[in-house]
Design a protein around this motif. Sequence first.
Motif, mmCIF file in Angstrom:
data_model
loop_
_atom_site.group_PDB
_atom_site.id
_atom_site.type_symbol
_atom_site.label_atom_id
_atom_site.label_comp_id
_atom_site.label_asym_id
_atom_site.label_seq_id
_atom_site.Cartn_x
_atom_site.Cartn_y
_atom_site.Cartn_z
ATOM 1 N N MET A 179 38.139 10.918 -8.804
ATOM 2 C CA MET A 179 37.150 11.546 -9.674
ATOM 3 C C MET A 179 36.402 10.524 -10.531
ATOM 4 S SD MET A 179 37.166 15.216 -11.002
ATOM 5 C CE MET A 179 36.800 16.537 -9.852
ATOM 6 N N PRO A 180 37.092 9.620 -11.221
ATOM 7 C CA PRO A 180 36.358 8.675 -12.078
ATOM 8 C C PRO A 180 35.393 7.792 -11.287
ATOM 9 C CG PRO A 180 38.694 8.698 -12.609
ATOM 10 C CD PRO A 180 38.546 9.467 -11.353
ATOM 11 N N ILE A 181 35.843 7.278 -10.135
ATOM 12 C CA ILE A 181 34.947 6.357 -9.431
ATOM 13 C C ILE A 181 33.834 7.107 -8.712
ATOM 14 C CG2 ILE A 181 36.664 4.507 -9.215
ATOM 15 C CD1 ILE A 181 37.223 5.376 -6.378
ATOM 16 N N SER A 182 34.098 8.362 -8.338
ATOM 17 C CA SER A 182 33.017 9.172 -7.766
ATOM 18 C C SER A 182 31.930 9.384 -8.810
ATOM 19 C CB SER A 182 33.545 10.541 -7.307
ATOM 20 O OG SER A 182 34.158 10.433 -6.063
ATOM 21 N N PHE A 183 32.351 9.644 -10.039
ATOM 22 C CA PHE A 183 31.357 9.788 -11.104
ATOM 23 C C PHE A 183 30.522 8.522 -11.239
ATOM 24 C CE2 PHE A 183 30.548 8.550 -15.554
ATOM 25 C CZ PHE A 183 29.442 9.378 -15.771
ATOM 26 N N LEU A 184 31.200 7.392 -11.201
ATOM 27 C CA LEU A 184 30.504 6.124 -11.373
ATOM 28 C C LEU A 184 29.477 5.910 -10.267
ATOM 29 C CD1 LEU A 184 31.176 4.187 -13.687
ATOM 30 C CD2 LEU A 184 32.012 2.595 -11.967
ATOM 31 N N ALA A 185 29.894 6.234 -9.025
ATOM 32 C CA ALA A 185 28.964 6.122 -7.902
ATOM 33 C C ALA A 185 27.768 7.024 -8.120
ATOM 34 C CB ALA A 185 29.681 6.480 -6.601
ATOM 35 N N GLY A 186 28.016 8.233 -8.608
ATOM 36 C CA GLY A 186 26.938 9.165 -8.898
ATOM 37 C C GLY A 186 26.030 8.623 -9.994
ATOM 38 N N PHE A 187 26.661 7.995 -11.002
ATOM 39 C CA PHE A 187 25.910 7.441 -12.136
ATOM 40 C C PHE A 187 24.850 6.448 -11.666
ATOM 41 C CE2 PHE A 187 25.341 4.259 -15.481
ATOM 42 C CZ PHE A 187 25.035 5.068 -16.565
ATOM 43 N N PHE A 188 25.282 5.541 -10.786
ATOM 44 C CA PHE A 188 24.332 4.526 -10.321
ATOM 45 C C PHE A 188 23.390 5.055 -9.250
ATOM 46 C CE2 PHE A 188 27.467 1.695 -12.249
ATOM 47 C CZ PHE A 188 26.617 0.983 -13.078
ATOM 48 N N GLY A 189 23.577 6.319 -8.844
ATOM 49 C CA GLY A 189 22.643 6.944 -7.904
ATOM 50 C C GLY A 189 21.523 7.681 -8.615
ATOM 51 N N MET A 190 21.528 7.694 -9.943
ATOM 52 C CA MET A 190 20.508 8.421 -10.689
ATOM 53 C C MET A 190 19.146 7.722 -10.565
ATOM 54 S SD MET A 190 22.325 9.865 -14.114
ATOM 55 C CE MET A 190 22.657 8.254 -14.796
ATOM 56 N N ASN A 191 18.100 8.542 -10.683
ATOM 57 C CA ASN A 191 16.752 8.014 -10.504
ATOM 58 C C ASN A 191 16.231 7.212 -11.695
ATOM 59 O OD1 ASN A 191 16.400 8.899 -7.916
ATOM 60 N ND2 ASN A 191 15.827 10.961 -8.591
ATOM 61 N N PHE A 192 17.046 7.125 -12.755
ATOM 62 C CA PHE A 192 16.625 6.267 -13.873
ATOM 63 C C PHE A 192 16.409 4.838 -13.395
ATOM 64 C CE2 PHE A 192 19.162 9.546 -16.117
ATOM 65 C CZ PHE A 192 18.136 10.043 -16.913
#
Lengths: 328, 328, 328, 328, 328
Positions: free
Chosen positions: D274-287
């Motif tokens: 869960m934590p690293i999936s979140f991190l992967a998602g974080f860096f996938g943001m369009n910001f």
Amino acid sequence: MLRAQFTHKGGPPDISLSQEKYAQALEDSEGLLWVDFQGESPEASEPVLLDIFHFHPLAIEDAIYQTHVPKVDDWESYLYIALHAIAYEAQAGELEMIELDVFMGANYLVTHHDLPIPALERVWESFQRDERYRKQGADHLLYLLVDELTVDFMKAVEEIDEEIGFIEDQVFEKPDNKTVKRIFALKQVTLHLRRSLSPTREVLNKLARDDYPMIDSRDRVYFRDVYDHFVRLHDIAESLRDMVGGVLDTYLSVVNNRMNDVMKTLTLITTLFMPISFLAGFFGMNFFQPVSAGLMSWTDNPSFIISMGIFLLTPVLMYYWIRRRGWM
Amino acid sequence: MLRAQFTHKGGPPDISLSQEKYAQALEDSEGLLWVDFQGESPEASEPVLLDIFHFHPLAIEDAIYQTHVPKVDDWESYLYIALHAIAYEAQAGELEMIELDVFMGANYLVTHHDLPIPALERVWESFQRDERYRKQGADHLLYLLVDELTVDFMKAVEEIDEEIGFIEDQVFEKPDNKTVKRIFALKQVTLHLRRSLSPTREVLNKLARDDYPMIDSRDRVYFRDVYDHFVRLHDIAESLRDMVGGVLDTYLSVVNNRMNDVMKTLTLITTLFMPISFLAGFFGMNFFQPVSAGLMSWTDNPSFIISMGIFLLTPVLMYYWIRRRGWM
Amino acid sequence: MLRAQFTHKGGPPDISLSQEKYAQALEDSEGLLWVDFQGESPEASEPVLLDIFHFHPLAIEDAIYQTHVPKVDDWESYLYIALHAIAYEAQAGELEMIELDVFMGANYLVTHHDLPIPALERVWESFQRDERYRKQGADHLLYLLVDELTVDFMKAVEEIDEEIGFIEDQVFEKPDNKTVKRIFALKQVTLHLRRSLSPTREVLNKLARDDYPMIDSRDRVYFRDVYDHFVRLHDIAESLRDMVGGVLDTYLSVVNNRMNDVMKTLTLITTLFMPISFLAGFFGMNFFQPVSAGLMSWTDNPSFIISMGIFLLTPVLMYYWIRRRGWM
Amino acid sequence: MLRAQFTHKGGPPDISLSQEKYAQALEDSEGLLWVDFQGESPEASEPVLLDIFHFHPLAIEDAIYQTHVPKVDDWESYLYIALHAIAYEAQAGELEMIELDVFMGANYLVTHHDLPIPALERVWESFQRDERYRKQGADHLLYLLVDELTVDFMKAVEEIDEEIGFIEDQVFEKPDNKTVKRIFALKQVTLHLRRSLSPTREVLNKLARDDYPMIDSRDRVYFRDVYDHFVRLHDIAESLRDMVGGVLDTYLSVVNNRMNDVMKTLTLITTLFMPISFLAGFFGMNFFQPVSAGLMSWTDNPSFIISMGIFLLTPVLMYYWIRRRGWM
Amino acid sequence: MLRAQFTHKGGPPDISLSQEKYAQALEDSEGLLWVDFQGESPEASEPVLLDIFHFHPLAIEDAIYQTHVPKVDDWESYLYIALHAIAYEAQAGELEMIELDVFMGANYLVTHHDLPIPALERVWESFQRDERYRKQGADHLLYLLVDELTVDFMKAVEEIDEEIGFIEDQVFEKPDNKTVKRIFALKQVTLHLRRSLSPTREVLNKLARDDYPMIDSRDRVYFRDVYDHFVRLHDIAESLRDMVGGVLDTYLSVVNNRMNDVMKTLTLITTLFMPISFLAGFFGMNFFQPVSAGLMSWTDNPSFIISMGIFLLTPVLMYYWIRRRGWM
């Protein structure tokens, strides 16, 4: 509070008897003296019991100092009987047993208790009003007193029964920690009840069967009747205990079932969405970006239609698979 | 309803006996009078029982006011017997015990009950039709009545047995809160049954063994026979209780097993998809965008092939690892 | 430690009696000799018991070598009584039973114990100070000793009661493994207590009923009184055991309930976020990238507004669906 | 089927005895007649029992119409004994008790049963072959019959014992709903067994102790021997019941443990990913897209290296944290 | 193995007695013959028991063919006593009861057992060495034998006690399926123990109380002593059983607690990361791509700062919400 009533041959009672006159009243073999100690201190009670009635020191100690299970002791010229009066408050779910110590001689009855007992109060008043309470000697007066005690027991038992029915419904509707607390409070109440009824029944069995000279053989049939009441009360108390046990088992089953339902939902949701979430993530990878090499066709229109098909089919298939395993 | 039947030496019964003639009938030592009170108010019953039959006030009180566990009281010239008739409705799962109070004297039988009792009705009719019911005195008539009561007990016990078998099947198929409710209703029913059978058995044991002068020694063997029936009924009731207990335990085990299965699926799905979902998310990060520095090669074709391998291999490996731990 | 006290006709005690004078003291039939062995080695105790008091070898073996449940053995000219003194430490939750072996003859009392017993110490001192302890023979002295033992039992029972109440509160507040440990320690304590009280009660019953020549019939009423105390103690111990059982059941119900709450939250969170997470993933797919074919309109403004609606509506709908199933 | 055997003074048996000769055979006080009814209809049996043997109607009713728990009734000139023969099928896990009704008189034995009983068959044949079965009167023949019944009980008990051992192993290996079904079937079997053995033991106790005139005092020692067998059988049945109870408890513990393991894995996987999936998602943001303002540096090479570190470190740290809490 | 020892008036034993001399030894009424059968085949034992000792065939059958619960049978000129010797192996957790059959006559003791019994061996050797074993007749020798058996029981009971303590500790540390297996093995052991001790106690009670002519009244006090040992052993066995039951309950509570902890962690992790994972997914949607219409501002710097705030705040808020509900 120390009070006394005296009647000669069942005549109108003398209710203003002072402590000094007790000894004189006891000498009247056709009289009937009833002395009641309520919440009296040991220091005040002891001399009366010892010097006027000449009870055995151990019997007095039993009466004024100690807490007892119901019992009957034969001291030859008198009986010492420890009984319980019930005090049940349905709202609070509290059951209290008030000890009632009785000394019964040929022509007197001495009652001793720390807290007021409504049943005794009712008999005290009837003794003043009703000739039948005064006419048949100390043993019959004792019977009337014990019979009155059973009335309160009966009432308490009915209230507990209702309370159990009420909680039983609650268990199937909205069980929580408060329900648990009430169930366990009721369990204690029924245990307490049973523990008091069982020796009381024995006391009455003895009064109905044994040959205590103080108890007229004609009156024994009355004690047998009260004994039957207590047999029945004990029987009901057993039922109540079983019912409370049943409520607790039901509660655990219901909670278990509910947990089962919750788990199934969790599993269903997870099972439906995890595969398609992965698929969505798959097509979000940067392999299919414009710049990357040759994989652009993976994000063509046909792929999209296939993907949409998978998105729609997967949950449906999963759902049928789960149904077939019998979970929903 | 108050009704009476009278027979002289087992002759054809006089069924139109008015209340005034009871006393006269009682004087016929070779007659047999059966008076039945059904749902009669205490006010109407008491004078008859007191003034005509001269029963003891306590015995009358037992009969008309109070609810009792089965018992037998010896009042010298007559017996007072409290019995239970069973009324079981299988659909509703409701078991009711109807109190039947019987006074048995040398040449009369008085029965008192609040609700109609089919078994008693059957004996009442046989008394009119069948000479054998009239010829052998009040004690044999009592035997015939009790024997008829056992028939209904037997039937109820069989219905409960069937019901348990039915629920037992349901438990393995589709258990839910309704199943729990039915199991606990059945538990109460068997407890109730046992609680009634146990003292009834004692009553019949006494009738078969003790020397009540009202019971002919020749008839005692018949009461022993009914006693054996009740021993058997009690035995079956014990079995039923154990079976209900077993059904409940089974239910809990089945629910537990089901929960276990659900949890395993949840874990399997989560274990298979979490790692590869992470990987998909990993390659969706913006580090591998065209603009970013030097990491474009991570989304080259070779990487894609390796990733696809991981996507396919991970679930397979996970699945074998889980199997090896013995969960599926 | 071996010590002795001797009194002639209840006079002032001789507390400096050497071992050699025991035999002489025993010959004084109007005297009363009390010999106490505390933590004395078998080698030192045996000769005194054997050569001076002439006890049976088996009785001596019982006293100095072995651990016993309370019992009373009649050796004709003396009684051998094994008793338990209680030693309860509330903090540690430890209940120890100290064996107290008593030999009671017509004019002597021999007590033997390995550890100091406070109750015995108190009686020992009273014997020196208080004439009433010396005047009424060995059997009354035994009564005083046993009566003093009950005081410590009573105190221990009250402390256990308090401890149970304390843990009962804790169970509803913050139950953990330590609570389990304390509940099970208390369970062992109540079992231990009951196991000791039950035979002790029997011993006192025998002393109060049987015709041991060493026990004056006048003193039997005192033993009956102590017997009543032990009946009551046993009764309370039963209650305590039931209460501990109730606490354990409560504990399991509370933990179960808590688990249920935790699971519901987990399911709620998963159910709310899984669907919308999938949707977010869906719109993150590269099908909708600028370069891909014809699907750009899926990421138009109207789609966005619809998506936002779904994002907001889904959790709300899910939440109501869950509420309707009665989980929250 | 109705059949009979007759022997005079233990001589060779007459096995072709017709129904008409029974009365004659009964008159031979030195003869021994054995009549066996197997699956005979009540209509056919009743006249024989009533008119030839003159048994009491109630005893006949017991034998031909009703099902009984084992019991013995003394009808003065003969004994009526209801016994159970066991029929256990290990494969189906079904235990049946076949009622065997025996009438024993001075010189005859009448046996009545609905289904064939192998033990009885064996004794029937031995009676023809073996002189010892014919020589010692009806009471010894009864002993031989009962003794043979115990053989089948013993065998059944051993089979049940094996079956329990078999399931016990299964519980630790691969428990499922079928295991539950078998455990509960075995529970019913042991309950059933115990319920039959307990009254049978009582019957044999009576035969061994009471003074039935039909039973020779010399033979009583044989019945005591069979009684001892049944004491032992009852004892084993108790053990079996306890063992089945233990198997059920074990089953629940094993299932619980397994569930625990499954939950731990689920938690471990979730906690690791869960934590690293979140991190992967974080860096996938369009910001961090090329067009957006100033945040491009978040997706630089140094950031990537740090992220990779977090991806690798998080699971390791999580794993150690979980280990330290003692879950794996 | 068949062996014998003979002593005349307690003199030095003749240990080389051949089988033929047994009859002669039995005729010496002042002698004492001890014959021991160990693992002897029935074929070899039976003739000796039947032809030399003239025991009843049923008693011999009991001794050489069958397995029994402890019992005592009075055969007038001798007693048949079935006893159990204990064989406990702590490591394997296996408890075996070795049947020891004893025939005791006025001047002989016959012991029969299939496996070697260490306690019997010790008495056998003492008989040779120690005059006290030979001097006081067969009944005293029996006492010495039984007393020695209790020594092994005591030792086994202590080892079981230690084992329970050991497992109790393990339950709080690292419970797994092996712990369950050991607990259930111990449960079987304590049940087995209790089942053997209970009838053994009865046997000794009979030997101590009943008037068997073979047992000298002087020796009865010794049997009472051994009886007291068995009362105590039975008492300890009860405690052990309760302790094992307590360990099992503790085990279930501990496992339950552990599961609870695991579930809480799972829920915590899921609750912390699911919302922020969704948010990360939200901002990864292609609505905010450069090409899409007008939504670019959603990925501006201010939005990023707000999102980062949500990322940091959500877990913190969730954590406090969970704490407030009392889960951690």
